[in-house]
Scaffold this active site. Sequence first.
Site, PDB file in Angstrom:
ATOM      1  N   ASP A 314      -1.067  -9.600  -0.533  1.00  0.00           N
ATOM      2  CA  ASP A 314      -0.381  -8.823  -1.556  1.00  0.00           C
ATOM      3  C   ASP A 314      -1.498  -8.172  -2.369  1.00  0.00           C
ATOM      4  OD1 ASP A 314       2.656  -9.112  -1.568  1.00  0.00           O
ATOM      5  OD2 ASP A 314       2.056 -11.204  -1.411  1.00  0.00           O
ATOM      6  N   ASP A 315      -1.130  -7.366  -3.336  1.00  0.00           N
ATOM      7  CA  ASP A 315      -2.128  -6.671  -4.139  1.00  0.00           C
ATOM      8  C   ASP A 315      -2.987  -5.764  -3.234  1.00  0.00           C
ATOM      9  OD1 ASP A 315      -0.962  -8.177  -6.080  1.00  0.00           O
ATOM     10  OD2 ASP A 315      -2.694  -9.403  -6.533  1.00  0.00           O
ATOM     11  N   SER A 316      -4.302  -5.968  -3.211  1.00  0.00           N
ATOM     12  CA  SER A 316      -5.197  -5.049  -2.489  1.00  0.00           C
ATOM     13  C   SER A 316      -5.277  -5.378  -1.000  1.00  0.00           C
ATOM     14  CB  SER A 316      -6.590  -5.088  -3.116  1.00  0.00           C
ATOM     15  OG  SER A 316      -6.556  -4.677  -4.451  1.00  0.00           O
ATOM     16  N   TRP A 317      -4.134  -5.417  -0.349  1.00  0.00           N
ATOM     17  CA  TRP A 317      -4.092  -5.801   1.063  1.00  0.00           C
ATOM     18  C   TRP A 317      -4.201  -4.621   2.019  1.00  0.00           C
ATOM     19  CZ3 TRP A 317      -0.717  -4.170   4.817  1.00  0.00           C
ATOM     20  CH2 TRP A 317       0.369  -3.410   4.380  1.00  0.00           C
TER      21      TRP A 317
END
Length: 716
Positions: A314-317
Amino acid sequence: MKENFTQGGFTLPGEAGYEQLTLELAKKWGADVIRDSDGTKLSPEIVEAGYRIYSTICIIREHNAFAEAHPDAQQQTFLSSDAVIAEGPEAVIEPLKGYFDEQFQLNDSPEALEYWQVWDRTAGEVVPRENWSYADGRITVTGCTPWHRYTASFLCWRIWEEINMYNHTTNHWTSEHLRQLDPRHPLAWEYLQDWLEKWCVDNPQTNVVRLTSLFYNFVWIFGEDMRRRSRFVDWGSYDFTVSPAALKAFEAEYGYALTAEDFINKGKLQATHRPPTAHKRDYMDFIQRFVAEKAKVLVEIIHRHGKQAYVFYDDSWVGMEPYGKYFASIGFDGLIKCIFSGFECRLCAGADVPVHELRFHPYLFPVGLGGLPTFSEGGHPERDAVAYWLHARRALARQAVERIGLGGYLHLTQGYPEFVDAIGEMGRQFRRLKALHAEGAPALLPIRVAVLHTWGSLRSWTLSGHFHETDANPLIHVNEALSGLPVDVRFIDFQQAESGGLKDVDVLINAGFAGDAWSGGEVWNSAELVAEITRFVCEGGALIGVAEPSACPGGDSFLRLAHVLGVDIDHGEYACHAPWSFEVQPAPFAVCDDALAAMPGARLTDPETKVLVAEGGAPRMTLHAFGKGCAAWLSGFEYSPAAARMLLELLLHMTGRTGKDAGISDDPMVETAWFPASKTLVVMNDANAPVEANIEWPGGTTRVALGPEELKFVQV
């Protein structure tokens, strides 16, 4: 079974200043790992308490000093201005007008200006470079056609990392705004490697480095007007990976140049729910290889220091596709996925890593992602936790993961004893499910389901985001239903379907709306694809179409598989053509009317098509015999336990199977999983009321009484 169901497989978020609470809940919830969360630290008392320690790192943020010294190492994106109407031969555009000025800053460097474009959107033409100029944050366009609409596409720096921005604006953080570095910048990449080496040396207590994803965040564009604070969000977009350096490297490798319009796409951006262009596919592969190559270096650094590397999906994936070609090459030791639903559990569980971990919701924050209170006045986190668990447990009964956990501020649980008890019980149930899987897999029905869409296996079990971000599309509801059903599920793309990918498939599902990536859009202009699916059904296969499957204007039918489905959708072309009349026939299984949607214009193409549900003279659910096979059409699909049961019954009916081999309940609100190796039935009541149900399994029939939302493990 001798396993300890009260300990292990649980990651607890610890918090300095709350040492007693941390250690008490670690014992109560059976934690074997303590982690720090974003915005928290672990004190020596916690670190030295005998637990394994996860340390959270977002590798590209918390380097503001470096970013200030090297501003050209920050990440960028293309944006499009709001349209300006030319009232005369000249128009002035303020590129960033309407955007959140704390998130973006114009990149008007000479190398960036090379990629800026101005468009006459009314005419659909790019404005020649000599017809516009830039100075002091404004673009002046000359030679305009009066009353045409003009936009500018431009590069800008992202000066506030989006997850940090979200936490500040939602949870009222007052700390420094964190920026993000681009590992494509040579100095930034060298700095990040050195920083990680030093961090590993300075943190000997850490057993697992929990990378909060990698380099590039999913696209989240804020506006200045609070009435539309979030202008655009797409969990699967690659727009935040772009820079002049990336564009030049792409051109050198692929032999052609990308332009701003390849990203801006008439202002719509390259949203994941739209079928991608060939240029986008090339660029995605380009970024995926880059991310995998760089991530592998980070993992090797972590391993050299005797630590494991887990990554948070999730986030900066972005670029780190768990089902992509390059993910396994990175060498992660574990994948962590935050989940609200069953399909997210399956997404994590099927990834190619040794350890799979689910981070449960609600997150330990005062408010949830939707802005409603959780651990604050008016919140009921125990209800939220149980609601999410009802989705997760049915998926975990089908496919195991090794770990679960929570995140956020642990001190917020004080004053919520019902939540503490609920998490404890969920942990015990999780461990028993895990133990059952270890003894042997649950029984599956001999039904092989393939979900067909543009992204295929690359985006297995997902669309673009969590359930609450994609719930308008019927496919995510189909995925949610399938996540807990006792059938084999895979995801294939249209090229696979056209070139032999259906040979070991029993049921093919295509669901979505006209023109989207899930229905398929223009791919249905392929006569070969239509012919192959026609052959598949005619020779004995089954097809389920939901909403506007195979929709593509311009042919002799709107649904290109209308001849197979027995249904088409009229958008006015047949205003003078009489439709087939029909009578609603009794369904051979329980139908969940609430799962279906209104579909104006739906009409039969074959008088032999059986209509099971209709509304306002239009069919909403149909069955159609076609050759040796059959097809079903549903006007929509919205997940509920009853809807999931309807889908299971439909699969059984279309394949001529019974549910006995996998253990099926006679109550649609009771779901089951049969574990033959341990001779155990997992029985789950999805209703908020007591029930009694008969479970038919290979050895006979067992009657089970359950309390509201209860899960029971029944040995037979």
